[in-house]
Design a protein around this motif. Structure first.
Motif, PDB file in Angstrom:
ATOM      1  N   MET A   1     -64.968  33.157  32.453  1.00 28.20           N
ATOM      2  CA  MET A   1     -65.299  31.748  32.269  1.00 28.20           C
ATOM      3  C   MET A   1     -66.639  31.617  31.564  1.00 28.20           C
ATOM      4  N   PHE A   2     -66.719  30.646  30.652  1.00 28.95           N
ATOM      5  CA  PHE A   2     -67.960  30.389  29.941  1.00 28.95           C
ATOM      6  C   PHE A   2     -68.534  29.032  30.341  1.00 28.95           C
ATOM      7  N   TYR A   3     -69.815  28.887  30.040  1.00 29.14           N
ATOM      8  CA  TYR A   3     -70.549  27.666  30.391  1.00 29.14           C
ATOM      9  C   TYR A   3     -71.182  27.092  29.139  1.00 29.14           C
ATOM     10  N   THR A   4     -71.264  25.764  29.101  1.00 28.14           N
ATOM     11  CA  THR A   4     -71.893  25.093  27.981  1.00 28.14           C
ATOM     12  C   THR A   4     -72.986  24.180  28.512  1.00 28.14           C
ATOM     13  N   SER A   5     -73.658  23.484  27.609  1.00 25.38           N
ATOM     14  CA  SER A   5     -74.765  22.605  27.994  1.00 25.38           C
ATOM     15  C   SER A   5     -74.351  21.144  27.886  1.00 25.38           C
ATOM     16  N   THR A   6     -74.824  20.340  28.812  1.00 25.23           N
ATOM     17  CA  THR A   6     -74.542  18.907  28.785  1.00 25.23           C
ATOM     18  C   THR A   6     -75.116  18.225  27.544  1.00 25.23           C
ATOM     19  N   ARG A   7     -76.076  18.884  26.876  1.00 26.52           N
ATOM     20  CA  ARG A   7     -76.716  18.266  25.711  1.00 26.52           C
ATOM     21  C   ARG A   7     -76.385  18.994  24.404  1.00 26.52           C
ATOM     22  N   ASN A   8     -75.596  20.051  24.497  1.00 27.06           N
ATOM     23  CA  ASN A   8     -75.160  20.757  23.286  1.00 27.06           C
ATOM     24  C   ASN A   8     -73.928  21.573  23.621  1.00 27.06           C
ATOM     25  N   LYS A   9     -72.747  20.980  23.409  1.00 26.95           N
ATOM     26  CA  LYS A   9     -71.522  21.653  23.835  1.00 26.95           C
ATOM     27  C   LYS A   9     -71.102  22.778  22.898  1.00 26.95           C
ATOM     28  N   ASN A  10     -71.897  23.059  21.872  1.00 24.85           N
ATOM     29  CA  ASN A  10     -71.645  24.226  21.024  1.00 24.85           C
ATOM     30  C   ASN A  10     -72.142  25.513  21.679  1.00 24.85           C
ATOM     31  N   GLU A  34     -64.351  24.938  31.660  1.00 25.90           N
ATOM     32  CA  GLU A  34     -63.092  24.520  32.273  1.00 25.90           C
ATOM     33  C   GLU A  34     -63.184  24.807  33.763  1.00 25.90           C
ATOM     34  N   LEU A  35     -62.320  24.173  34.535  1.00 28.57           N
ATOM     35  CA  LEU A  35     -62.326  24.390  35.976  1.00 28.57           C
ATOM     36  C   LEU A  35     -61.079  25.158  36.394  1.00 28.57           C
ATOM     37  N   PRO A  36     -61.225  26.144  37.284  1.00 29.79           N
ATOM     38  CA  PRO A  36     -60.040  26.816  37.818  1.00 29.79           C
ATOM     39  C   PRO A  36     -59.223  25.834  38.655  1.00 29.79           C
ATOM     40  N   GLN A  37     -57.928  26.053  38.737  1.00 29.05           N
ATOM     41  CA  GLN A  37     -57.060  25.164  39.499  1.00 29.05           C
ATOM     42  C   GLN A  37     -56.539  25.874  40.753  1.00 29.05           C
ATOM     43  N   PHE A  38     -56.639  25.175  41.871  1.00 26.12           N
ATOM     44  CA  PHE A  38     -56.192  25.713  43.157  1.00 26.12           C
ATOM     45  C   PHE A  38     -54.952  24.947  43.612  1.00 26.12           C
ATOM     46  N   SER A  39     -53.847  25.648  43.758  1.00 27.56           N
ATOM     47  CA  SER A  39     -52.618  25.027  44.259  1.00 27.56           C
ATOM     48  C   SER A  39     -52.725  24.835  45.770  1.00 27.56           C
ATOM     49  N   LEU A  40     -51.841  24.024  46.328  1.00 24.42           N
ATOM     50  CA  LEU A  40     -51.809  23.850  47.778  1.00 24.42           C
ATOM     51  C   LEU A  40     -51.500  25.170  48.474  1.00 24.42           C
ATOM     52  N   ASP A  41     -50.655  25.979  47.864  1.00 27.86           N
ATOM     53  CA  ASP A  41     -50.345  27.283  48.455  1.00 27.86           C
ATOM     54  C   ASP A  41     -51.592  28.170  48.514  1.00 27.86           C
ATOM     55  N   LYS A  42     -52.392  28.101  47.469  1.00 22.95           N
ATOM     56  CA  LYS A  42     -53.616  28.909  47.463  1.00 22.95           C
ATOM     57  C   LYS A  42     -54.586  28.414  48.525  1.00 22.95           C
ATOM     58  N   ILE A  43     -54.702  27.085  48.660  1.00 18.80           N
ATOM     59  CA  ILE A  43     -55.565  26.523  49.706  1.00 18.80           C
ATOM     60  C   ILE A  43     -55.051  26.951  51.076  1.00 18.80           C
ATOM     61  N   ALA A  44     -53.741  26.892  51.281  1.00 18.50           N
ATOM     62  CA  ALA A  44     -53.155  27.292  52.563  1.00 18.50           C
ATOM     63  C   ALA A  44     -53.472  28.749  52.880  1.00 18.50           C
ATOM     64  N   SER A  45     -53.522  29.588  51.854  1.00 17.74           N
ATOM     65  CA  SER A  45     -53.800  31.019  52.075  1.00 17.74           C
ATOM     66  C   SER A  45     -55.223  31.267  52.553  1.00 17.74           C
ATOM     67  N   ASP A  61     -63.503  32.895  40.545  1.00 17.63           N
ATOM     68  CA  ASP A  61     -62.996  32.210  39.360  1.00 17.63           C
ATOM     69  C   ASP A  61     -64.107  31.610  38.504  1.00 17.63           C
ATOM     70  N   PHE A  62     -65.304  31.463  39.079  1.00 20.48           N
ATOM     71  CA  PHE A  62     -66.449  30.942  38.330  1.00 20.48           C
ATOM     72  C   PHE A  62     -67.348  32.060  37.809  1.00 20.48           C
ATOM     73  N   LEU A  63     -67.397  33.151  38.549  1.00 22.28           N
ATOM     74  CA  LEU A  63     -68.305  34.259  38.215  1.00 22.28           C
ATOM     75  C   LEU A  63     -67.487  35.414  37.655  1.00 22.28           C
ATOM     76  N   THR A  64     -66.848  35.167  36.538  1.00 22.91           N
ATOM     77  CA  THR A  64     -65.887  36.134  36.004  1.00 22.91           C
ATOM     78  C   THR A  64     -66.544  37.372  35.402  1.00 22.91           C
ATOM     79  N   ASP A  65     -67.852  37.323  35.174  1.00 16.25           N
ATOM     80  CA  ASP A  65     -68.526  38.527  34.676  1.00 16.25           C
ATOM     81  C   ASP A  65     -69.165  39.332  35.811  1.00 16.25           C
TER      82      ASP A  65
END
Length: 498
Positions: A1-10, A34-45, A61-65
């Protein structure tokens, strides 16, 4: 996952770069592309998992490096059971009916900031090895009370770091001040400023983006980073406890999988409720996010009108961690809900800097209001709420939690929306003994010394006094520095012995 800036999305950086750097070069805040998506099944787990495993499930899912081993090192170290007074780390307690309290203050400094600031030093250490190996990272912190101590405790004696904390001289409780000024550690420094939290926060941001100061640090093989919630590494751990509290409610059979809940957050800097916004957008079934303000109700006014105006009277209240008129994390929300419009964010932040106010379009505020509700309450209401909940439910809450409880009760009366709800409890009542004791007794303001008030509150309530606060009674004060807000950059160099 990558991160951008609120004042420069490049801009695109890794999680490690975002955490080590703290703030983008042009002053923007890092946000996930982007945000990872959690299904109800994943939450249940996650229901049967301990808090550490719930945290790893969300964070990976946020700290992919980060490798699995690095994530294990960070999470297991941060949330070791011996650091927290509850084995649940952040337990969810039912008060009555659909009213549930998420207790976020069982960590070593007895405030919700521990949930992030026990983890951040580990994230920072791993990130620095990836992106700034060999440099000393200078953690620069402005605090309205709780962040300062939590950051000091988290970063004390961490290799290759220095931490400098600035707090408003008359803007924290006696217990909060004592926690900071008695702090152990060879790499820590604390200084009061003649001003309020907004003054400290604005000065810290100005120092961060000052090229001359950064160059001077670079000559000494040092670099700035932040432990405030402007740092993504402070914000991402907070997403975890919203998933965890939902799992607690499932475990307690107060909801069924897929049921929506409401979330109420007492907040001044908007980070704690923004984490819930991220959780909602990841798939956690949250219906409404209810923002609770004290008398410094700039956020409430914005969420109701679309106009943000800090040009107003500043109140020093009994909930000092919310005594804030410049809400940093609102910038992240504006970026996301405007369709990632970095040009608009720049315009709004420039207007806030030059005029102290801005106004968003009707389309944008209407969109925000589909997700957020807001309310505020005064000091008398805070006292009444503390007393009522103690007398009626024998639940003792601090002043900040009381703000959220009162705003929630008003929300239910106004809307009839009485679905299962989680209310963030952000601090131990013993951090604000004078205010809580006065409220509970319903009498005149308590005039005992700090620890006599702690003892009296314990006697009346039967609620255990947290050991970290008890231990302060005989600790010597180490830091008596005070400076004017205009001289904070000079004080930074003085504290660093540069």
């Amino acid at each position: 996952m990558f991160y951008t800036s609120t004042r420069n999305k490049n801009i695109k950086v890794t999680a490690s770069q975002a955490i080590a750097q703290g703030i983008s070069e042009e002053g923007g805040l890092f946000v996930p592309c982007e945000l990872p998506q959690f299904s109800l099944d994943k939450i249940a787990s996650m229901v049967d998992m301990p808090y550490t495993e719930r945290a790893k499930t969300v964070l990976k899912d946020f700290l992919t490096d980060f490798s699995e081993e690095e994530l294990d090192y960070c999470v297991n170290g941060a949330y070791a059971t011996e650091k927290f007074s509850s084995s649940k780390i952040a337990p969810t307690v039912n008060v009555a009916g659909n009213k549930n309290i998420l207790e976020l203050w069982h960590g070593p400094t007895c405030a919700f900031k521990d949930m992030a600031l026990q983890l951040l030093p580990y994230l920072m250490t791993v990130s620095a090895k990836k992106t700034a190996d060999g440099k000393t990272i200078v953690i620069l912190v402005a605090t309205s009370g709780d962040t300062g101590k939590a950051a000091l405790e988290g970063f004390k004696d961490v290799d290759n770091t220095r931490i400098l904390v600035f707090y408003p001289v008359d803007g924290v409780s006696p217990m909060q001040k004592l926690q900071m000024t008695t702090q152990d550690g060879e790499n820590v420094s604390v200084c009061a400023i003649n001003g309020n939290f907004d003054d400290a926060q604005s000065a810290v941001k100005a120092i961060f983006t000052n090229d001359e100061i950064k160059a001077q640090l670079a000559q000494k093989n040092m670099m700035f980073s932040s432990a405030n919630s402007i740092n993504w590494g402070r914000l991402v751990p907070q997403i975890v406890y919203y998933f965890s509290t939902y799992c607690d409610l499932l475990e307690q059979k107060r909801i069924a999988l897929g049921d929506e809940i409401n979330v109420v957050v007492p907040t001044g800097n908007f980070g704690n409720i923004l984490a819930a916004y991220y959780a909602k957008n990841m798939g956690l079934p949250i219906k409404k996010l209810i923002c609770a303000s004290n008398s410094n109700n700039v956020l409430t006014d914005f969420l109701k009108t679309g106009e943000y105006d800090k040009n107003r009277k500043f109140f020093t209240t009994t909930s000092p961690s919310m005594d804030i008129l410049i809400s940093s994390n609102l910038e992240r929300l504006l970026y996301h809900m405007s369709g990632e419009d970095d040009t608009l964010v720049n315009e709004l932040m420039n207007a806030l800097s030059t005029d102290g106010k801005y106004e968003v379009s009707k389309t944008l505020i209407d969109s925000i209001q589909t997700v957020f509700d807001a309310g505020c309450c005064d000091e008398a209401s805070v006292d009444a709420t503390i007393k009522e909940h103690f007398d009626k439910y024998h639940y003792l809450c601090d002043t900040h939690t009381a703000v959220a409880v009162e705003v929630y009760d008003d929300y239910v009366k106004r809307t009839g929306d009485d679905i299962p709800t989680v209310i963030d409890s952000t601090a131990s009542p013993y951090k604000f003994s004078k205010s809580v004791l006065t409220a509970v007794t319903g009498g005149e303001e308590a005039n005992l010394d700090e620890f006599a008030m702690v003892d009296e509150l314990n006697k009346i309530s039967g609620v255990d006094v947290p050991k970290p606060l008890q231990a302060l009674k005989d600790k010597a004060v180490r830091f008596n520095n005070v400076c004017d807000k205009e001289n904070m950059s000079e004080m930074v160099f003085k504290l660093l012995n540069l």
